[in-house]
Design a protein around this motif. Structure first.
Motif, PDB file in Angstrom:
ATOM      1  N   ARG A   1       2.463   3.518  -7.127  1.00  0.00           N
ATOM      2  CA  ARG A   1       1.494   2.783  -7.934  1.00  0.00           C
ATOM      3  C   ARG A   1       2.211   2.006  -9.005  1.00  0.00           C
ATOM      4  O   ARG A   1       3.072   2.523  -9.697  1.00  0.00           O
ATOM      5  CB  ARG A   1       0.544   3.767  -8.612  1.00  0.00           C
TER       6      ARG A   1
ATOM      7  N   ARG B   1      -5.550   1.397  -3.691  1.00  0.00           N
ATOM      8  CA  ARG B   1      -4.508   2.381  -3.960  1.00  0.00           C
ATOM      9  C   ARG B   1      -3.900   2.160  -5.337  1.00  0.00           C
ATOM     10  O   ARG B   1      -3.534   3.095  -6.023  1.00  0.00           O
ATOM     11  CB  ARG B   1      -3.426   2.217  -2.877  1.00  0.00           C
TER      12      ARG B   1
ATOM     13  N   VAL C   1       0.821  -1.206   0.000  1.00  0.00           N
ATOM     14  CA  VAL C   1       0.000   0.000   0.000  1.00  0.00           C
ATOM     15  C   VAL C   1       0.857   1.259   0.000  1.00  0.00           C
ATOM     16  O   VAL C   1       0.467   2.298  -0.526  1.00  0.00           O
ATOM     17  CB  VAL C   1      -0.974  -0.029   1.191  1.00  0.00           C
TER      18      VAL C   1
ATOM     19  N   LEU D   1      -0.508  -4.281 -11.465  1.00  0.00           N
ATOM     20  CA  LEU D   1      -0.579  -5.515 -10.699  1.00  0.00           C
ATOM     21  C   LEU D   1      -0.147  -6.682 -11.572  1.00  0.00           C
ATOM     22  O   LEU D   1      -0.337  -6.660 -12.782  1.00  0.00           O
ATOM     23  CB  LEU D   1      -2.013  -5.738 -10.220  1.00  0.00           C
TER      24      LEU D   1
ATOM     25  N   LEU E   1      -5.398   0.869  -7.891  1.00  0.00           N
ATOM     26  CA  LEU E   1      -6.390   0.818  -8.954  1.00  0.00           C
ATOM     27  C   LEU E   1      -7.104   2.144  -9.156  1.00  0.00           C
ATOM     28  O   LEU E   1      -7.438   2.513 -10.273  1.00  0.00           O
ATOM     29  CB  LEU E   1      -7.417  -0.266  -8.584  1.00  0.00           C
ATOM     30  N   CYS E   2      -7.328   2.866  -8.052  1.00  0.00           N
ATOM     31  CA  CYS E   2      -8.292   3.950  -8.125  1.00  0.00           C
ATOM     32  C   CYS E   2      -7.627   5.304  -8.329  1.00  0.00           C
ATOM     33  O   CYS E   2      -6.466   5.511  -7.985  1.00  0.00           O
ATOM     34  CB  CYS E   2      -9.108   4.006  -6.846  1.00  0.00           C
ATOM     35  N   ASP E   3      -8.439   6.215  -8.869  1.00  0.00           N
ATOM     36  CA  ASP E   3      -8.008   7.608  -8.967  1.00  0.00           C
ATOM     37  C   ASP E   3      -8.346   8.321  -7.678  1.00  0.00           C
ATOM     38  O   ASP E   3      -7.551   9.092  -7.152  1.00  0.00           O
ATOM     39  CB  ASP E   3      -8.719   8.289 -10.137  1.00  0.00           C
TER      40      ASP E   3
END
Lengths: 330, 323, 534, 329
Positions: free
Chosen positions: B265, D226, B261, B268, D228-230
């Motif tokens: 980013r 976190r 987390v 995946l 995946l999302c905007d």
């Protein structure tokens, strides 16, 4: 909610059920095409004396409009004012109380035996699941389950009364009691047992398969639960695991099923009584059909409804005692 | 450090109508005293069967076909049922069961269930004493001791989990096996429970096997890691070593499948295909149909575990064997 | 249409897969096998069962009402192979309708005054214009008075050691001609046993005296009325229980036993005697005889003997065969109706929910708690126990368990996300029930069908057993009821008449078992409970 | 400037607790589960909006209200400015094409008695937008889109013949076949094995780009959200506690609850030591939620009476970073 609230709720439910039984009874006998009860009482075929006709008229409120009739009828039923039987001229209530005892004796003997047996056999089958023993138990239960109860009864008579002569051919008390009444309580118990054994055995055979299969299914569902695996991991002996950790939780759905199958067992008991001429409610209603005695059918229907409701209520109480969610409340 | 539990080439199959389910097929690992090992794998890979085999509480259709389980030098596979009951279960090895929600019998009070565990192994203890010990255990796991007389349904999920842990500690076991102790719990409760387990391990010097599908849970609470895939251990060794340099393609992919987390980013990563049916596992290396580096040999020959660098890192992969 | 073809092929594949699984279940296959036998028997009943199960009669042409099929409480005829002495039904006279002249050749004729009496075959004069015996008596005017007679004898062999239970003799006759009032015609029937001892102390009052016969009885059947020249055909039955025969003091108890003590050759005779008082006018009398039938009722009949109905004993085997029809019919129809009711109510309650659900389920609860049998008895009694009423009542009381089941499944299906997915694309309520809920409860429907059939079968049997049967239909429960009612069990015991009660019991049980076994196999396939844990 | 597709205003759902007939006769007081209690947010075109929370926080209820599986108790849901709450079923039916949903459990969300073809064709048939061969073509097309190739091989299969990942692809295809603008994805991967989660999520990401679809992604897994999302909104007991872009929410969490959640997420890295869990106890019952700030019973930064009494409103602190906490006023 707690146990008290639960009992209160079940009691009210039972009362409602009794009213429903009464209402159904009323509808069947009064509102079916042709108004059976009125027709029966007023027809000459019923061989009633004018006096009898008068009493029955009053009890069933024959001349009143239906809504008033309903209330007259309710009052009489609830106070057990059921009139006299047409053949023996004894008040119906007396007859009932005599026969009810016999039926209750038969049913409790049979139910206690068959539940004990069925639970043990079912648990054993589940424990031995997917083995030959299990298959044998299931198959024989299925076969037993499809034997009509009167047929079992006739076979029982055939084997134990005719060939082996171990038990009497019928009746609810030994025949010799008519000449030499029993004196000691021991004698009474022995005589009763002598007569109730065969019908009870019949009823046990009739219902044991039901318990066996039900227990097996419930136990199978529980036996794979995590708490059973945990109990084994805790080092408990297998028998303790089965009896304590499997059977008790499994008995919850079992008790519910018990309540539902009560009407069925009652049916079985009635037919058994007929086969063995065992003087209970079932035998009585059989006689009533033979004699075309509608008021007796009426009474038996009401009383047996009452009996089933009470039995259900007792089962509900047992359920409340076992299930901690009800016992303690949430 | 003495070896507490040594599992050697364990094979457990289930018999079904359609054939054998090779749930555990030659699994070996060892745990030293005080050590915690994570056993990681996807659902249906045979993790739970390993545990049931160690404790010998398999369902009737399951059988241990081969292998040894040495616990303090004694081979459990050869022990009789009575010896297992008296000496090993709960006293030696106790179990915190999968999903904890169901590990408590709903019709008995929690305290009675704990007392039962104690009194089974120490018959001299009176019920009162056993309950007293239960209260202490409740305190130990952070539960209100006064609630010992409650039924399981009066507990919330987290509390049940704590109670189950308390029960597992009732007979001072040497080894605690925790099977998915935190799944089905919310994130925060999950963290609390894991924290509790970690603490207890420290204070009680417990050895532990932690079974989970979640690598990140293992990462923070174990010393050793065994990665299982389709009934076999594909990679086994020191946790930090494996995380630093995972050698088996499956382990590599699995580590990447759990996003961090706090990290930046990143896309995946997934493993194509789906886990095999253990009734008919693929020939050769069982991972070969999904492996990005699959070679000819992979579908023909089964790789044997090879020790890499130190004794504390074993991998069963032809890629490594070639090296 | 490729789509449809693929669909049927997937359906076929599904059925094939199901069959593949079902085949593995030994119980299921056993059940299917038993059921097949029952179904075949039920369908083929008229070909398998020789007799009408309700009013069985001796097959043949009976102008004077029908003869019963057999004697009551016969044992099965195969008892003879067990070394038991039995007698079976027998028809003494071949060609009793005299449809051709050959039939007459088997008869011996003895005439006392051949000039006056003659016998001939009349090919068109019978009751059906099919031929009959014609006996002519003629006397010229002023000839002497006197008695003339003709004896027709028919030889036959009685093959059984045991005596028959009863005999019936039938004759149709017509007397025609011109005679004076003083002439009477007597017809008498007799059995003779060959090589029998003549009965010495024989006292008998009667117009004729036959010293060498065992039964000698002459029926003064009719005296011709001289002044009615044409009389119609008369038909008559005479049985061995008839007063005239019974009241003879020394064979009072059982004429059959006296006449046919054992096997041997016998003769049946018909004597026609003309008692002419004389007169000035020419006399001509014609006596026509037809349908001369002699039935001997044995104590063994058919495959399973007969029951105890005094008027028309039934062939138990036929009853058994036809009983399968009732059981299967009632079982299937009740299951079908009650499952339909249960399905409708369960789906409605489960999907609509709320007050509707509450109301329907409370109603179901009530019906479940009501003691079923008394209710059934009372309803069947009040509505009169026709087969349709029984079906109706049983179906009305048989849907509750299934509808609860369907309701709970519907409730859980309703919450399943594929139903929600359908809602999200805008599907309506009816669409969802039809496309999503119904297909998923279909396996339960099959299961419930196969499991409620045995219940219905046993309920019907129980009602019949208690005497609430349709009088126009023969069912297994009724057979057992009649066995019980006959008192045979008490008076003679089971061992004598086990074949009356054991076969229907086995039939009920085996039919019920077959459905239960199939249902259980279905249950194992459709709801696998024994899933392996991982 | 991207346009707002969906705007939620004071959306509220209180489920009445069903009680026995008897009890409701005796007591007039109605009890409610306050699943969602006046929340506001908006979703833009092509945005992936994450709704994160523990079980019982009301996130699934919110998702269902957006596609009208549940009627809200009050509040507005504006789809391109039109309130869909007040519409009749007839009026809403065409809009269903635009608002679709993917469900949590692929083992539950596909009718086991229907083939893949029927499952995918159902939306077209119900909405009556295609007929005959056109249905067939569109189904094949969508199967290709969700990477179940070749499509012909899957058309006649039943769900039980598919793996979990394939099922979820079919479910995704069903949501996509009507060309929606917005999809609610309710924990679409929580039932799947870890090794195949990513492929389903990646597929969703890719489709949102190629088809220009906005997602409401409901999850309890902050780590997945976190990545995946905007935008992420954190819900607790029916209230939105914090709402911000994914990066700023993870990097600078403001609300104590968000911080606690973040601390509780395990990290797949043995070298990193995470902070102790400071938050005690479990989520209170939504039937009787705490007064004031709903988190105050467990809050490590509890500042006194104000938390108990006043419900904090969602205020903007940073750029596009909203928080509902008395610490930030």
């Amino acid at each position: 909610m707690g146990l008290k609230g639960y009992i209160l709720k079940r009691t009210m439910y039972s009362v409602v059920l009794v009213f429903c039984v009464l209402t159904v009874n009323f509808i069947i006998f009064n509102l079916m095409p042709g108004d059976p009860i009125a027709q029966y009482i007023l027809s000459p075929e019923s061989r009633l004396t004018p006096e009898d006709v008068e009493t029955l008229r009053k009890i069933y409120g024959i001349d009143l409009p239906y809504h008033e009739r309903y209330f007259v009828y309710l009052r009489n039923m609830l106070t057990f004012n059921l009139g006299k039987t047409q053949v023996t001229r004894v008040p119906v209530v007396e007859e009932i109380s005599k026969r009810l005892g016999n039926t209750v004796l038969l049913m409790t003997t049979a139910i206690v035996t068959s539940i004990t047996l069925g639970t043990l056999i079912g648990t054993f089958a589940a424990y031995k699941r997917a083995t030959k023993t299990d298959t044998a138990i299931v198959t024989s239960s299925l076969i037993l389950g499809s034997l009509p109860v009167f047929w079992i009864g006739i076979l029982m008579l055939f084997i134990f009364a005719v060939y082996l002569k171990w038990f009497p051919f019928g009746g609810s008390v030994p025949k010799w009691w008519a000449y030499t009444p029993p004196t000691s309580p021991l004698e009474i118990i022995a005589g009763r047992l002598y007569c109730v054994t065969l019908p009870a055995l019949t009823l046990v055979i009739f219902s044991v398969d039901n318990w066996t299969l039900l227990t097996r299914a419930c136990v199978l569902q529980t036996i794979t639960e995590d708490y059973v695996v945990t109990a084994r991991a805790k080092g408990l002996p297998e028998r303790r695991v089965l009896l304590k950790h499997v059977l008790k939780p499994a008995s919850l759905p079992l008790v519910t099923a018990m309540a539902l199958s009560f009407a069925g067992i009652f049916t079985g008991a009635m037919i058994t009584e007929t086969v063995f001429s065992y003087e209970g409610m079932g035998h009585w209603i059989y006689m009533a059909i033979m004699e075309k005695n509608l008021p007796v059918m009426y009474a038996v229907f009401y009383i047996s409804g009452l009996l089933v409701v009470i039995a259900n209520f007792i089962v509900d109480l047992v359920y409340g005692m076992i299930d901690p969610r009800i016992k303690v409340g949430r | 450090m003495p070896t507490l539990l040594d599992v050697k080439n364990l094979k457990t199959y289930y018999t079904t109508l359609r054939g054998y389910v090779k749930a555990v097929d030659g699994v070996s690992f060892a745990i030293e005293k005080g050590e915690a090992m994570g056993l990681v794998g996807e659902s249906g890979c045979g993790k739970t069967t390993v545990i049931l085999s160690i404790l010998k509480i398999l369902p009737p259709e399951g059988r241990i076909l081969d292998g040894n389980v040495f616990f303090k030098g004694v081979d459990l596979v050869k022990l009789s049922e009575k010896e297992m009951r008296d000496k090993i279960r709960w006293k030696g090895i106790s179990l915190v069961f999968q999903g904890a929600m169901n590990a408590l019998n709903p019709v008995y009070k929690v305290g009675d269930q704990i007392a039962e565990a104690i009194r089974t192994h120490e018959p001299n203890v009176s019920k009162k004493e056993a309950l007293e010990r239960g209260r202490k255990l409740f305190e130990l796991v952070g539960l209100d001791p006064d609630r010992i007389n409650s039924y399981p349904h009066e507990f919330s999920g987290g509390m049940k989990q704590r109670a189950v842990i308390a029960m597992a500690l009732a007979c001072n076991p040497d080894l605690l096996i925790a099977d998915e102790p935190a799944t089905a719990l919310d994130v925060i409760i999950q963290a609390q429970v894991l924290q509790l387990i970690k603490q207890l391990r420290k204070t009680l010097h417990l050895s532990m096997i932690l079974i989970t599908h979640d690598l990140s849970i293992v990462a923070e609470s174990c010393d050793k890691l065994a990665v299982m895939y389709a009934g076999k251990i594909v990679e086994y060794g020191d946790l930090a070593t494996i995380f630093k340099e995972p050698l088996h393609p499956y382990t590599q992919a699995l580590i990447k499948a759990f996003p961090d987390v706090r990290a930046e980013r990143s896309p995946l990563v997934s493993i194509p295909g789906s886990p095999p049916d253990l009734l008919f596992p693929p020939s050769g290396c069982r991972f070969n149909p999904r492996c990005p580096y699959s070679m000819d040999i992979c579908s023909k020959k089964e790789p044997v575990p090879i020790e890499v660098k130190s004794k504390m890192h074993q991998v069963a992969c032809h890629l490594i064997g070639k090296r | 249409m490729a789509e449809r073809r693929v669909k049927t092929s997937t359906l076929a594949a599904g059925l094939k897969g199901f069959w593949f699984q079902f085949r593995k279940s030994k119980r299921g296959m056993a059940g299917l096998f038993i059921l097949c036998i029952h179904v075949i028997v039920a369908l083929m009943a008229p070909f398998i069962a020789p007799n009408d199960p309700i009013r069985p009669t001796w097959p043949g042409y009976f102008p004077a009402g029908e003869a019963p099929l057999a004697f009551m409480m016969c044992v099965p005829s195969w008892y003879k192979y067990l070394g038991r002495e039995v007698s079976e039904n027998m028809e003494v006279i071949d060609g009793y309708t005299f449809a051709s002249e050959q039939a007459l050749q088997k008869w011996n004729v003895a005439i006392s005054q051949p000039t006056r009496v003659s016998l001939s075959y009349n090919p068109t004069g019978g009751t059906l214009n099919d031929g009959c015996i014609e006996i002519t008596y003629s006397r010229q005017a002023n000839e002497a008075a006197g008695t003339s007679s003709i004896r027709l004898s028919y030889r036959f062999t009685y093959p059984y050691k045991a005596h028959p239970q009863r005999f019936w003799i039938h004759a149709s006759y017509l007397i025609n001609g011109t005679v004076s009032p003083s002439t009477s015609v007597h017809v008498s029937f007799s059995f003779f046993r060959e090589d029998a001892e003549p009965l010495a102390n024989y006292t008998y009052r009667g117009p004729t005296y036959q010293k060498d016969s065992l039964l000698v009885y002459e029926y003064p059947l009719i005296t011709y009325d001289f002044y009615s020249p044409v009389s119609p055909w008369r038909h008559m039955w005479t049985r061995s229980t008839k007063r005239e025969i019974f009241e003879k003091p020394w064979w009072y108890r059982a004429p059959e036993a006296k006449i046919f003590p054992t096997s041997g050759n016998y003769t049946f005779t018909v004597d026609v005697t003309f008692n002419d008082q004389g007169g000035a006018r020419t006399q001509q009398v014609k006596v026509y005889l037809d349908n001369l039938q002699v039935l001997l009722y044995g104590n063994a009949y058919g495959l399973l003997g007969t029951d105890a109905d005094p008027a028309a004993p039934r062939d138990l085997f036929s009853s058994l065969i036809y009983g399968s029809r009732v059981s299967i019919f009632v079982g299937l129809l009740v299951a079908l109706i009650s499952v339909t009711i249960g399905l409708t109510i369960g789906l409605t309650a489960g999907y609509i929910g709320g007050v509707v659900d509450e109301g329907l389920m409370r109603f179901a609860d009530l019906l479940m708690v009501l003691p079923t049998l008394p209710l059934l008895i009372v309803l069947a009694y009040i509505l009169s126990p026709s087969i349709w009423n029984i079906v109706m009542v049983l179906s009305f009381l048989g849907w509750m368990g299934f509808s609860r089941n369907i309701r709970s499944v519907t409730l859980s299906l309703r919450e399943r996300s594929f139903v929600e997915a359908a809602k999200v694309v805008g599907a309506g309520r009816f669409y969802i029930i039809r496309k999503h809920i119904f297909p998923n409860v279909v396996p339960l429907v099959y299961l419930a069908l196969s499991l409620s059939v045995p219940g219905a079968i046993i309920s019907e049997a129980s009602l019949s057993f208690l005497g609430l049967f349709d009088p126009n239909v023969m069912s297994w429960g009724r057979m057992i009821n009649e066995f019980n009612g006959s008192g045979v069990a008490v008076t003679k015991g089971f061992s004598d008449y086990w074949f009356w009660v054991i076969p229907p019991g086995i039939a009920i049980s085996s039919l019920a078992i077959s459905f239960i076994l199939i249902g259980y196999a279905l249950d194992e396939i459709l709801n696998p409970k024994l899933r392996m844990r991982r | 400037m991207t346009e707002t597709i969906l705007k939620v205003e004071k959306l509220k759902k209180w489920f009445p607790i069903t009680r026995g007939l008897l009890r409701s006769l005796f007591s007039r007081r109605e009890l409610y589960v306050r699943a969602v209690d006046e929340i506001d947010f908006e979703i833009k075109e092509r945005e992936i909006f994450g709704l994160v929370g523990e079980s019982g926080s009301g996130k699934t209820t919110t998702g269902r209200m957006l596609v009208r599986l549940i009627e809200p108790t009050s509040g507005k849901i504006l789809y391109r400015g039109k309130d869909i709450v007040s519409m009749s079923d007839e009026e809403f039916k065409p809009l269903r094409k635009k608002l679709q949903m993917i469900f949590q459990d692929p083992y539950e969300s596909l009718n086991p008695k229907m083939t893949v073809f029927d499952i995918l064709a159902e939306p077209l048939r119900v909405q009556n937008v295609a007929h005959g061969d056109e249905i067939y073509e569109r189904v094949c097309k969508i199967l290709e889109d969700v990477e179940l190739t070749p499509p012909q091989e899957f058309l006649q299969r039943y769900p039980h013949e598919l793996s979990g990942g394939q099922r979820q692809r079919v479910a995704t295809g069903r949501a996509l076949i009507l060309n929606p603008e917005f999809i609610v994805a309710d924990e679409p991967v929580s039932m799947l094995d870890v090794s195949i989660r990513a492929e389903v999520l990646n597929l969703m990401l890719q489709l949102s780009e190629t088809h220009g679809i906005a997602f409401l992604y409901i999850t309890h897994d902050l780590a997945l959200a976190r990545h995946l999302c905007d935008t992420i909104a954190v819900m607790y007991l029916g209230k939105i506690m914090e709402l911000a872009s994914a990066d700023s929410l993870i990097k600078e969490p403001l609300h104590p609850y968000t911080k606690a959640l973040l601390a509780a997420v395990p990290v797949p890295d043995p070298t990193s030591k995470r902070a102790e869990v400071t938050i005690k106890g479990e989520i209170p019952s939504p039937v009787n939620p705490p007064s004031g700030c709903r988190f105050h019973t467990r809050c490590p930064q509890f500042i006194g009476e104000i938390c108990k009494k006043e419900t904090p409103s969602l205020v903007e602190i940073g750029s596009h970073h909203y928080v509902a906490c008395h610490l930030y006023r």
